[in-house]
Write a protein that holds these residues in place. Structure first.
Motif, PDB file in Angstrom:
ATOM      1  N   TYR A 185      10.080  44.531 -58.386  1.00  0.00           N
ATOM      2  CA  TYR A 185      11.339  44.308 -59.104  1.00  0.00           C
ATOM      3  C   TYR A 185      12.435  43.853 -58.148  1.00  0.00           C
ATOM      4  CZ  TYR A 185       8.882  47.405 -62.344  1.00  0.00           C
ATOM      5  OH  TYR A 185       7.953  47.984 -63.158  1.00  0.00           O
ATOM      6  N   ASN A 186      12.137  43.928 -56.841  1.00  0.00           N
ATOM      7  CA  ASN A 186      13.157  43.624 -55.841  1.00  0.00           C
ATOM      8  C   ASN A 186      12.461  43.044 -54.609  1.00  0.00           C
ATOM      9  OD1 ASN A 186      15.322  43.511 -54.138  1.00  0.00           O
ATOM     10  ND2 ASN A 186      15.791  45.714 -54.194  1.00  0.00           N
ATOM     11  N   GLU A 187      12.243  41.738 -54.632  1.00  0.00           N
ATOM     12  CA  GLU A 187      11.472  41.114 -53.558  1.00  0.00           C
ATOM     13  C   GLU A 187      12.241  41.026 -52.247  1.00  0.00           C
ATOM     14  OE1 GLU A 187       9.302  37.639 -55.024  1.00  0.00           O
ATOM     15  OE2 GLU A 187       7.739  39.117 -55.437  1.00  0.00           O
ATOM     16  N   SER A 188      13.477  41.487 -52.220  1.00  0.00           N
ATOM     17  CA  SER A 188      14.147  41.564 -50.929  1.00  0.00           C
ATOM     18  C   SER A 188      13.870  42.919 -50.252  1.00  0.00           C
ATOM     19  CB  SER A 188      15.648  41.288 -51.052  1.00  0.00           C
ATOM     20  OG  SER A 188      16.261  42.273 -51.840  1.00  0.00           O
ATOM     21  N   TRP A 189      13.125  43.788 -50.960  1.00  0.00           N
ATOM     22  CA  TRP A 189      12.753  45.059 -50.331  1.00  0.00           C
ATOM     23  C   TRP A 189      11.229  45.281 -50.313  1.00  0.00           C
ATOM     24  CZ3 TRP A 189      16.260  49.978 -51.157  1.00  0.00           C
ATOM     25  CH2 TRP A 189      16.139  50.800 -50.026  1.00  0.00           C
ATOM     26  N   PHE A 190      10.563  44.846 -51.364  1.00  0.00           N
ATOM     27  CA  PHE A 190       9.100  45.020 -51.389  1.00  0.00           C
ATOM     28  C   PHE A 190       8.425  43.782 -51.965  1.00  0.00           C
ATOM     29  CE2 PHE A 190       4.960  46.184 -52.948  1.00  0.00           C
ATOM     30  CZ  PHE A 190       4.472  46.998 -51.941  1.00  0.00           C
ATOM     31  N   LYS A 213      16.357  56.020 -55.239  1.00  0.00           N
ATOM     32  CA  LYS A 213      16.435  56.364 -56.669  1.00  0.00           C
ATOM     33  C   LYS A 213      16.380  55.165 -57.619  1.00  0.00           C
ATOM     34  CE  LYS A 213      17.901  60.593 -55.227  1.00  0.00           C
ATOM     35  NZ  LYS A 213      16.796  61.092 -54.391  1.00  0.00           N
ATOM     36  N   ARG A 214      16.155  53.957 -57.087  1.00  0.00           N
ATOM     37  CA  ARG A 214      16.101  52.787 -57.965  1.00  0.00           C
ATOM     38  C   ARG A 214      14.700  52.169 -57.949  1.00  0.00           C
ATOM     39  NH1 ARG A 214      21.464  51.546 -55.437  1.00  0.00           N
ATOM     40  NH2 ARG A 214      20.235  50.415 -53.917  1.00  0.00           N
ATOM     41  N   PRO A 215      14.157  51.795 -59.109  1.00  0.00           N
ATOM     42  CA  PRO A 215      12.812  51.214 -59.179  1.00  0.00           C
ATOM     43  C   PRO A 215      12.712  49.942 -58.334  1.00  0.00           C
ATOM     44  CG  PRO A 215      13.628  51.743 -61.372  1.00  0.00           C
ATOM     45  CD  PRO A 215      14.787  51.917 -60.431  1.00  0.00           C
ATOM     46  N   GLN A 216      11.667  49.861 -57.496  1.00  0.00           N
ATOM     47  CA  GLN A 216      11.482  48.687 -56.636  1.00  0.00           C
ATOM     48  C   GLN A 216      10.218  47.911 -56.972  1.00  0.00           C
ATOM     49  OE1 GLN A 216      13.923  47.854 -54.560  1.00  0.00           O
ATOM     50  NE2 GLN A 216      15.056  49.714 -55.042  1.00  0.00           N
ATOM     51  N   PHE A 217       9.154  48.642 -57.307  1.00  0.00           N
ATOM     52  CA  PHE A 217       7.909  47.958 -57.664  1.00  0.00           C
ATOM     53  C   PHE A 217       7.035  48.897 -58.469  1.00  0.00           C
ATOM     54  CE2 PHE A 217       5.087  49.877 -54.404  1.00  0.00           C
ATOM     55  CZ  PHE A 217       6.023  50.358 -53.499  1.00  0.00           C
ATOM     56  N   LEU A 252      10.120  45.562 -46.646  1.00  0.00           N
ATOM     57  CA  LEU A 252      10.864  44.674 -45.748  1.00  0.00           C
ATOM     58  C   LEU A 252      11.955  45.381 -44.947  1.00  0.00           C
ATOM     59  CD1 LEU A 252      10.993  41.675 -48.210  1.00  0.00           C
ATOM     60  CD2 LEU A 252       9.592  41.837 -46.154  1.00  0.00           C
ATOM     61  N   HIS A 253      12.480  46.485 -45.474  1.00  0.00           N
ATOM     62  CA  HIS A 253      13.479  47.276 -44.749  1.00  0.00           C
ATOM     63  C   HIS A 253      13.044  48.732 -44.861  1.00  0.00           C
ATOM     64  CE1 HIS A 253      16.012  43.726 -44.825  1.00  0.00           C
ATOM     65  NE2 HIS A 253      15.811  43.646 -46.123  1.00  0.00           N
ATOM     66  N   PRO A 254      13.290  49.557 -43.843  1.00  0.00           N
ATOM     67  CA  PRO A 254      12.834  50.956 -43.891  1.00  0.00           C
ATOM     68  C   PRO A 254      13.309  51.680 -45.146  1.00  0.00           C
ATOM     69  CG  PRO A 254      13.710  50.426 -41.719  1.00  0.00           C
ATOM     70  CD  PRO A 254      14.009  49.240 -42.603  1.00  0.00           C
TER      71      PRO A 254
HETATM   72  C1  LIG Z   1      17.047  45.453 -53.369  1.00  0.00           C
HETATM   73  O1  LIG Z   1      16.764  45.385 -51.984  1.00  0.00           O
HETATM   74  C2  LIG Z   1      17.899  45.195 -51.174  1.00  0.00           C
HETATM   75  C3  LIG Z   1      17.427  44.955 -49.757  1.00  0.00           C
HETATM   76  O2  LIG Z   1      16.809  46.045 -49.214  1.00  0.00           O
HETATM   77  C4  LIG Z   1      18.832  46.407 -51.317  1.00  0.00           C
HETATM   78  O3  LIG Z   1      19.972  46.225 -50.514  1.00  0.00           O
HETATM   79  C5  LIG Z   1      19.224  46.549 -52.792  1.00  0.00           C
HETATM   80  O4  LIG Z   1      19.988  47.723 -52.960  1.00  0.00           O
HETATM   81  C6  LIG Z   1      17.982  46.609 -53.649  1.00  0.00           C
HETATM   82  N1  LIG Z   1      18.373  46.588 -55.071  1.00  0.00           N
HETATM   83  C7  LIG Z   1      18.121  47.598 -55.882  1.00  0.00           C
HETATM   84  C8  LIG Z   1      18.550  47.397 -57.300  1.00  0.00           C
HETATM   85  O5  LIG Z   1      17.561  48.603 -55.521  1.00  0.00           O
END
Ligand SMILES: *[C@@H]1O[C@H](CO)[C@@H](O)[C@H](O)[C@H]1NC(C)=O
Ligand SMILES: *[C@@H]1O[C@H](CO)[C@@H](O)[C@H](O)[C@H]1NC(C)=O
Ligand SMILES: *[C@@H]1O[C@H](CO)[C@@H](O)[C@H](O)[C@H]1NC(C)=O
Ligand SMILES: *[C@@H]1O[C@H](CO)[C@@H](O)[C@H](O)[C@H]1NC(C)=O
Length: 178
Positions: free
Chosen positions: A37-42, A162-166, A66-68
């Motif tokens: 759901y968030n390709e900038s993190w996973f 606490k936010r859905p990532q994948f 992608l980030h710790p």
């Molecule tokens: C998505 O990932 C970015 C990069 O790690 C982070 O800053 C951002 O809070 C994330 N968005 C959500 C909705 O979790």
């Protein structure tokens, strides 16, 4: 946290009623669906099943954090197919960082032990970089005797901060040929 005990109760039955090997039982993965759901993190690179033999299908996953990630949650729910997939056990929630530090639930620990040898998941937080599951298959000596024959879905949503990532959706069948 009360809900997790219902799911874990199921796994408890699974492991306590360990059956002797029975060739007539089929217990294997049938599909895997992965979504970020968030390709900038996973990001997922691979999410695939491989049929090895009639009764053995392996699950192979490869993704990158992608980030710790220091705060990791898992929401899991099992569905059973009956005119579409219906919730079969109540939703469970697990604090992954707390769990890998100290396996606070002994039954969850047994479940983790089932697949940890196929993964690189057993370390403390944070989680960053490659996340691999390779060659994981459901083993017949841990058959859930109490589970009715059917098609199941284990739906997992992974949360960072606490936010859905994948999500990882794993479908499997259990068939007992009497
Ligand atoms: C998505 O990932 C970015 C990069 O790690 C982070 O800053 C951002 O809070 C994330 N968005 C959500 C909705 O979790
Ligand atoms: C996982 O995917 C990455 C990116 O495609 C690749 O570089 C890496 O070799 C893969 N690892 C495994 C164990 O398949
Ligand atoms: C992770 O691995 C270490 C070393 O092999 C082991 O002592 C520990 O119990 C494992 N953790 C879990 C949650 O299985
Ligand atoms: C699949 O069946 C073969 C023999 O028919 C057996 O040796 C093997 O252990 C079974 N594998 C699983 C995962 O149940």
């Amino acid at each position: 946290m009360r809900t997790i005990f219902i799911l874990l109760g199921f796994f408890h039955i699974w492991v306590t009623l360990k059956l002797t090997y029975n060739e007539a039982i089929v217990f294997k993965f049938t599909n895997a669906v992965c979504e970020s759901y968030n390709e900038s993190w996973f990001v997922y690179h691979k999410c695939r099943l491989k049929a090895v033999s009639r009764n053995k299908t392996t699950l192979n996953l490869n993704g990158t954090v992608l980030h710790p990630a220091y705060d990791i949650g898992l929401h899991a729910q099992i569905f059973k197919k009956a005119n579409g997939y219906k919730p079969w056990v109540v939703k469970a929630e697990l604090d992954i960082c707390r769990f890998v530090k100290r396996a606070y639930n002994p039954v969850a620990k047994i479940v983790f032990n089932l697949f940890k040898e196929f993964s690189n998941f057993n370390h403390s937080c944070p989680y960053v970089g490659p996340q691999i599951v390779n060659g994981f298959y459901l083993r017949s000596n841990y058959l859930p005797h109490s589970i009715p024959t059917g098609d199941y879905l284990l739906s997992m949503t992974w949360l960072f901060d606490k936010r859905p990532q994948f999500s990882t959706k794993i479908y499997f069948i259990f068939t007992e040929d009497l």
